[in-house]
Scaffold this motif. Structure first.
Motif, short mmCIF file in Angstrom:
data_model
loop_
_atom_site.label_atom_id
_atom_site.label_comp_id
_atom_site.label_asym_id
_atom_site.label_seq_id
_atom_site.Cartn_x
_atom_site.Cartn_y
_atom_site.Cartn_z
N THR A 11 0.85 -1.19 0.00
CA THR A 11 0.00 0.00 0.00
C THR A 11 0.88 1.23 0.00
N LEU A 12 0.43 2.23 -0.70
CA LEU A 12 1.11 3.51 -0.72
C LEU A 12 0.16 4.58 -0.21
N GLU A 13 0.69 5.53 0.48
CA GLU A 13 -0.12 6.65 0.93
C GLU A 13 -0.49 7.50 -0.28
N VAL A 14 -1.77 7.68 -0.50
CA VAL A 14 -2.23 8.50 -1.62
C VAL A 14 -2.99 9.70 -1.07
N GLN A 15 -3.13 10.69 -1.92
CA GLN A 15 -3.79 11.93 -1.47
C GLN A 15 -5.30 11.74 -1.46
#
Length: 815
Positions: A277-281
């Motif tokens: 998972t990546l932190e997205v806006q």
């Protein structure tokens, strides 16, 4: 193109809107009658009564004149004027120029788009609309005027439709959208990669230019250029340290022959998935894009597609990961870079899974609601490579690519059959240097400070993984080989390449052409006599016409037969004419030329030539240093004037049309277990020389000449550009094609075979694909040599070769 309109232009030059001489010589409709009929044809009949009540706007139009209302109306709407003195001259015979001027203004074109009558721009516009003819001539009757009206009416409909649309004539869009109203905005597309390791999805800065009609509901197709250079570049190639190691290079000696299998170098099989998972806006609402501020003045190539903007296409550009204004690291052709550029295509195609924002932090989401969802990728060099890369992913929305001098396999850009072999004049160049050069985040010192240590560590990893000293194919290069994605290809391709390009060498177009053919996707080749640059227009080839039909077909669905364009167009090296082939690589036969009897010898020691390697690190810079060499070493090699080459010549009794990939088989021994083997084919002219297109010394181009100034029509209020052709110069010889290999890679690029000094082996060099005619009466020379100071490393250890001529030959595909 200019000659197409020459007859029309000669007539147009005589045009004046009010030529007094025509009053006595012409018969038919006068200007007053013309105004009356045009007012009716243009749909203003209901307004005439109101204008009849107004006083005349011109001194020579009387109250009782029938044309007074129409003249007033057309003047008020800016469609028809007087002679500048306050008079209208209603009784002077009307000209076609009078009528066409009014109709084009009525249709919605600006004065800048129409151009001044008698000008080349105006002539081209009229011809494109089917209005060419004697503009100075009179209007015979209402029927002729009605015909002019019917010709212009579709243009009016296109510009005044509730939903505007491009206007296509003969299968291509015309420049009906004024350049001075183009909308420019900047968005930040969120990708699904995290190259700088901060746990956040990298965003890339995207510049959008689109016709103003897209704010009135028009849906535009996009031409997307993914070009890492555009945001600016560092001084990586100015430091002159990048090439210093070439003199000291030690070729890696194999300790045992290897039997490397696909599992050892297959990147797809061995690649690890990215972060789970990546932190997205989080979107905080929708809104308009930002205007970009000074981005437009600080970005290269923003005007590169103006020709298409005025024809109803949007131009979208992105420099990508690690460049100024974007997040991440510049990773030079990696899968992450490709995925980031593919995210831009997905956003343009309306993929809801990809978000774009008006800036990096506000959370204001921006939709590409002006886009029709169809995208083409185009560009030169690196920007051509990114088109190949994204196409290989099969991303939805990418309908076609038009790469120019694109790289299909980065291994074959920086390597050749197991040896480091940079672009011509760039020995020692490599992926890490190009990445550093394009990592323009470095230009923002504050931003770069936060990632500098991590990026420098990343470059060290890249240097290790690209494994320059062994030169073998591995996972690093397999990741950057876009032909691996042939099964994913689902767009068309029009591939453009220069046959004299030895920066991005011809093998690149050959590889990708085969990949598209394997995928059974539409692919065309256009091969010109240029080098690492494609002129916008080449005499004898209507390139913009071909592209106009191509883009119209694949991006707007115009049924214009673009898919039936010639499969392969090739410009002749002898007279610069154009030939058409059914396919590339379909040579009718192969000719084998044998080296003969006995033995030949040559050495890798450049000291026996005039090329002085001891001065390679001079402060003046690498290119300047090489320029001082004046190609003397090449001529020595070709002539066999030193011990650094073995030369075999063959008389050409009838024209030999080389078309495809020549190979050279060399039976030879070396006195060391390592070494470089190189070969070239050279056209030797008879006494008196020949005319040929020659690569400029220590540059990336060939000379061009202007055939006709301002001979390339742009339209839309843009200035015309020059029509050019490649220059032919007198020469005694011309290098046709070259090849290089590590003698330890005689079996394959990923397998190493030990070389026992003194033992003879068969080495097969693949030369660069070529289309070239050697004229009857010339000689063709096979030149064998070792170190190529313009391309390969310069090992200090000297290797001496002995060639068994009886087992040495060149195989040439010919048409």
């Amino acid at each position: 193109m200019k000659r197409i309109f020459s007859v029309f232009l000669s007539l147009a030059l005589a045009v004046s809107l009010f030529p007094a001489a025509l009053a006595e010589e012409s018969a038919g409709m006068d200007r007053g009658a013309l105004a009356q009929r045009l007012a009716e044809l243009c749909g203003y009949a209901d307004e005439l009564e109101g204008y009849a009540a107004q006083p005349s706007a011109f001194s020579d139009v009387e109250e009782e004149d029938e044309c007074r209302a129409a003249v007033n109306l057309l003047r008020d709407k800016g469609l028809m004027q007087g002679d500048g003195s306050g008079a209208f001259r209603p009784s002077v015979p009307a000209t076609r120029a009078d009528a066409v001027t009014v109709l084009l203004r009525w249709a919605g074109l600006t004065e800048a788009q129409i151009g001044a009558y008698g000008s080349y721009d105006s002539a081209c516009l009229m011809a494109s609309l089917g209005l060419s003819g004697d503009l100075a001539g009179g209007i015979k009757d209402e029927g002729e005027l009605t015909d002019l009206y019917e010709t212009v009416k579709p243009l009016y409909d296109a510009l005044h439709a509730e939903v505007p649309a491009p206007y296509f004539v003969d299968g291509a869009a015309l420049p009906i959208f004024p350049y001075d109203t183009v909308i420019r905005e900047v968005v930040y597309v969120e990708t699904d990669v995290d190259t700088d390791g901060d746990g956040k999805a990298d965003k890339v800065q995207v510049l959008v230019q689109r016709p103003a009609a897209t704010d009135r509901g028009m849906k535009a197709a996009s031409i997307f250029e993914a070009r890492p250079y555009s945001a600016g570049c560092t001084d990586a190639y100015d430091l002159d340290t990048w090439n210093a190691h070439i003199v000291d290079a030690r070729l890696t000696k194999a300790t045992a022959s290897t039997s490397t299998g696909k599992e050892d170098w297959d990147w797809h099989a061995s690649s690890e998935p990215g972060p789970a998972t990546l932190e997205v806006q989080t979107a905080g609402g929708a809104g308009p894009a930002g205007d970009g501020g000074d981005v437009w003045s600080n970005t290269e190539n923003v005007d590169a597609y103006d020709y298409w903007l005025v024809r109803g296409y949007a131009y979208v550009s992105c420099s990508g990961l690690g460049t100024l204004g974007s997040d991440g690291f510049e990773t030079c052709a990696s899968a992450d870079e490709t995925a980031a550029f593919a995210s831009v295509v997905r956003w343009l195609a309306g993929d809801e899974g990809v978000k774009a924002y008006s800036d990096k932090n506000s959370g204001v989401e921006v939709k590409a609601d002006w886009s029709n969802g169809n995208v083409a990728m185009s560009g030169q060099s690196y920007a051509g490579s990114t088109a190949f890369a994204v196409a290989s992913t099969g991303v939805e929305g990418l309908k076609t690519i038009v790469p120019r001098a694109g790289i299909a396999s980065w291994y074959d850009y920086y390597r050749s059959q197991g040896i480091a072999a940079g672009g011509l004049y760039y020995p020692g160049d490599d992926c890490n240097i190009l990445a550093d050069y394009c990592m323009s985040r470095q230009l923002d010192e504050t931003d770069y400070a936060s990632i500098q240590a991590d990026y420098e560590a990343y470059l060290e990893e890249m240097i290790a993984e690209q494994d320059a000293l062994s030169g073998d194919y591995n996972r690093f290069w397999d990741e950057r080989n876009y032909t691996n994605g042939a099964e994913n290809l689902k767009c068309s391709a029009l591939i453009i390449h220069g046959l004299n390009d030895f920066n991005v060498r011809p093998k690149q177009f050959d590889l990708m052409y085969d990949a598209f053919r394997t995928a059974k996707q539409e692919v065309k080749l256009l091969l010109h006599q240029g080098a690492h640059y494609t002129p916008e227009q080449i005499e004898g080839l209507d390139l913009n016409g071909i592209l106009g039909r191509w883009y119209a077909h694949y991006l707007y669905g115009v049924d214009n037969g673009a898919e039936r364009e010639a499969e392969v167009r090739v410009q002749s090296n002898t007279d610069l004419s154009w030939n058409i082939y059914d396919a590339w690589g379909d040579a009718v036969e192969s000719i084998v030329l044998s080296a003969g009897e006995g033995e030949s010898r040559f050495t890798s020691d450049l000291g026996v030539t005039s090329f002085d390697t001891s001065l390679a690190d001079v402060e003046e810079g690498w290119i300047e240093y090489c320029s001082d060499m004046d190609y003397t070493w090449e001529q020595e090699m070709i002539a066999g004037a030193t011990g650094a080459s073995a030369v075999y010549t063959f008389d050409i009794e009838k024209d030999m049309h080389i078309s495809g990939t020549p190979t050279v088989t060399v039976r030879a021994s070396a006195d060391r277990p390592t070494g470089i083997l190189s070969a070239m084919l050279v056209d030797l002219a008879p006494e008196g020389g020949m005319e040929a297109v020659m690569l400029e010394q220590y540059g990336e181009g060939v000379a061009t000449e202007t055939v006709e100034a301002n001979g390339l029509w742009y339209g839309g209020g843009l200035a015309a550009k020059d029509l050019t052709q490649f220059s032919m110069t007198s020469t005694d010889n011309k290098i046709v094609t070259r090849g290089w290999m590590d003698i330890q890679n005689r079996t394959s690029i990923y397998r190493v075979d030990m070389v026992e000094p003194g033992m003879f082996y068969a080495f097969t060099l693949e030369l660069q694909p070529m289309d070239y005619t050697v004229k009857a009466g010339h000689k063709l020379a096979l030149v064998l040599y070792s170190v190529d100071p313009e391309v390969t490393y310069w090992p200090e250890a000297v290797t001496n070769f002995t060639v068994d001529n009886t087992g040495t030959y060149v195989t040439i595909p010919v048409r």
